[in-house]
Structures are given as structure tokens and as C-alpha cells.
Design a protein around this motif. Sequence first.
Motif, PDB file in Angstrom:
ATOM      1  N   SER A   1       1.019   4.957   0.557  1.00  0.00           N
ATOM      2  CA  SER A   1       0.113   5.941   1.164  1.00  0.00           C
ATOM      3  C   SER A   1       0.462   7.388   0.767  1.00  0.00           C
ATOM      4  O   SER A   1      -0.091   8.321   1.328  1.00  0.00           O
TER       5      SER A   1
ATOM      6  N   ASN B   1     -10.939  -3.993   4.311  1.00  0.00           N
ATOM      7  CA  ASN B   1     -11.561  -4.760   3.226  1.00  0.00           C
ATOM      8  C   ASN B   1     -10.743  -5.991   2.867  1.00  0.00           C
ATOM      9  O   ASN B   1     -11.277  -7.084   2.669  1.00  0.00           O
ATOM     10  N   LYS B   2      -9.446  -5.807   2.776  1.00  0.00           N
ATOM     11  CA  LYS B   2      -8.550  -6.939   2.473  1.00  0.00           C
ATOM     12  C   LYS B   2      -8.679  -8.006   3.565  1.00  0.00           C
ATOM     13  O   LYS B   2      -8.741  -9.198   3.278  1.00  0.00           O
TER      14      LYS B   2
ATOM     15  N   ASP C   1      -8.732   6.276   4.039  1.00  0.00           N
ATOM     16  CA  ASP C   1      -8.700   5.430   2.833  1.00  0.00           C
ATOM     17  C   ASP C   1      -7.830   4.198   3.045  1.00  0.00           C
ATOM     18  O   ASP C   1      -8.210   3.087   2.658  1.00  0.00           O
TER      19      ASP C   1
ATOM     20  N   VAL D   1       0.868  -1.181   0.000  1.00  0.00           N
ATOM     21  CA  VAL D   1       0.000   0.000   0.000  1.00  0.00           C
ATOM     22  C   VAL D   1       0.905   1.231   0.000  1.00  0.00           C
ATOM     23  O   VAL D   1       1.710   1.404   0.920  1.00  0.00           O
TER      24      VAL D   1
ATOM     25  N   ASP E   1      -9.639   1.760   5.457  1.00  0.00           N
ATOM     26  CA  ASP E   1     -10.733   1.022   4.803  1.00  0.00           C
ATOM     27  C   ASP E   1     -10.193  -0.039   3.852  1.00  0.00           C
ATOM     28  O   ASP E   1     -10.714  -1.154   3.779  1.00  0.00           O
ATOM     29  N   TYR E   2      -9.144   0.324   3.129  1.00  0.00           N
ATOM     30  CA  TYR E   2      -8.547  -0.610   2.177  1.00  0.00           C
ATOM     31  C   TYR E   2      -8.046  -1.865   2.906  1.00  0.00           C
ATOM     32  O   TYR E   2      -8.322  -2.996   2.509  1.00  0.00           O
TER      33      TYR E   2
END
Length: 220
Positions: free
Chosen positions: A200, A214-215, A207, A198, A210-211
Motif C-alpha cells: 500500500s 474485487n479479489k 484503491d 498488497v 476496491d482491490y
Amino acid sequence: MYSIAIDGPAGAGKSTIAKNIAKELGFIYIDTGAMYRAIALFLIRNNIPSDDEKKISEAVKKVNIEIEYVKGVQQVILNGENISELIRTNEVSKMASISSVYPDVRLKLVDIQRCLAEKVNVVMDGRDIGTYVLPEATLKIYLTASVEERAKRRYNEYVNIGVSANLENIKKEIEERDFRDMNRDFAPLKKAEDAVVVDSSFMNIEDVKDYVINKFDLVK
Ligand code: DC
């Protein structure tokens, strides 16, 4: 038990992200950098030179490190003293990066970190969590950002608390720390093969959080 490993270079936002994720999921946040900082503080206080591996190995035997939580915030206890407020200085950052190259320093802390992750669901941040400490972590994140962005964030943190800072110096210190953390022999900072990268640089905290969540929902 679930574990989320978040590794990456200095200033990528690991601790902020890890804290937020832990809060949302009801997991325990473990800041492993703080443990290396605690040992660094012990070495500084006892005038142990950072290039004397033998003396450092002896010193490590005298160090007892415990982790406690006060209102959900991790506290690091060094030989019975809460030193959480004393380990965020530049001097400690540098000593932590230098002294963490030694296997005796790492093995002591890795032991504590693995024990913690056996008992509770954790979000653990550091440099070697996905590659060495918790190779079976439920989810591995490699969180990074450009060195310019990381230096800018550190600079703003200093300015916000009224400490004067020099952006170029901060950038140089971050680059030196990255180099040391990535090039040591034992458990260096690197992306685990199965880690999700990721960047950033252009993402805000919400963001990124949340990412990652979700993963996690996809792999748990
Ligand atoms: O994340 P931090 O800046 O608080 O970490 C301070 C230093 O500790 C870092 O430069 C390298 C070392 N460290 C490490 O070697 N392994 C970890 N898992 C965490 C930190």
C-alpha cells in the motif's frame, strides 16, 4: 461463513482497510491486535515483567476478554472494564508485541477469535490470521508498505491529534516491532502461502479496499 484475513506489519493500514471492507460487505470487523493490547495493559497495570513467562501465563488465567460493538465500533472489555481508549499508547504497543510471543497468551486469544469467526462473516486483521487463526479463510491478504511510509503515516497520525512525535524514533520502534513479530517461534508474522500481497506504499485507502473487494468477489 465468509472470512477475510488481513495480516501485515505495524502501520500498513490493516485496521483502516479492514474496517472499510467490513462496512461495505456488512461483515463484522475483528481487530485482534486490540486483544493483545488488552492483555498487555493488564500486565503493565499489575507490574508483571515482560520477560517472566511463568508469571505471564498465570496472569493470563485471570484475564477475561470480551468484544462488544457500539455503533459498529469494536470495544474491548477487560475483566468487565471497557479499556478501548487506553490501549493505543506506545507503552502498550511495545508490551503487546513483547508479550504476544508467549504461547499461553496467543492460545487464549486465538480461541476467542476462532469462536467469533464461526458465528458471523468477518474481516479479521492481525499477524497470524491467514497462517494460524483461520487457515481456511475465504480470502487472505498480506498488506504491507515500506517502513518509511509506515513511519510517516504514524507520525502524521500523532501530529494530527496534537501529539509531538519524532519520525526517526517512530521508524526505529516500528522496525523493532516488525522484527519481534516476524521472528517469534509461535505463529510469527509471515505471508500465508496462498495470501495475496498488497503493497500500500503508493495506494490510497479507496484503491486498496476496491482491490480487496474485487479479489473477494472472485473467490467467494
Ligand atoms: O495490530 P496491533 O499493532 O494493534 O498489534 C499489537 C501487537 O499485538 C503486535 O505488535 C503483535 C501482536 N499481535 C499478534 O501477535 N497477533 C495478532 N494477530 C495481532 C497482534
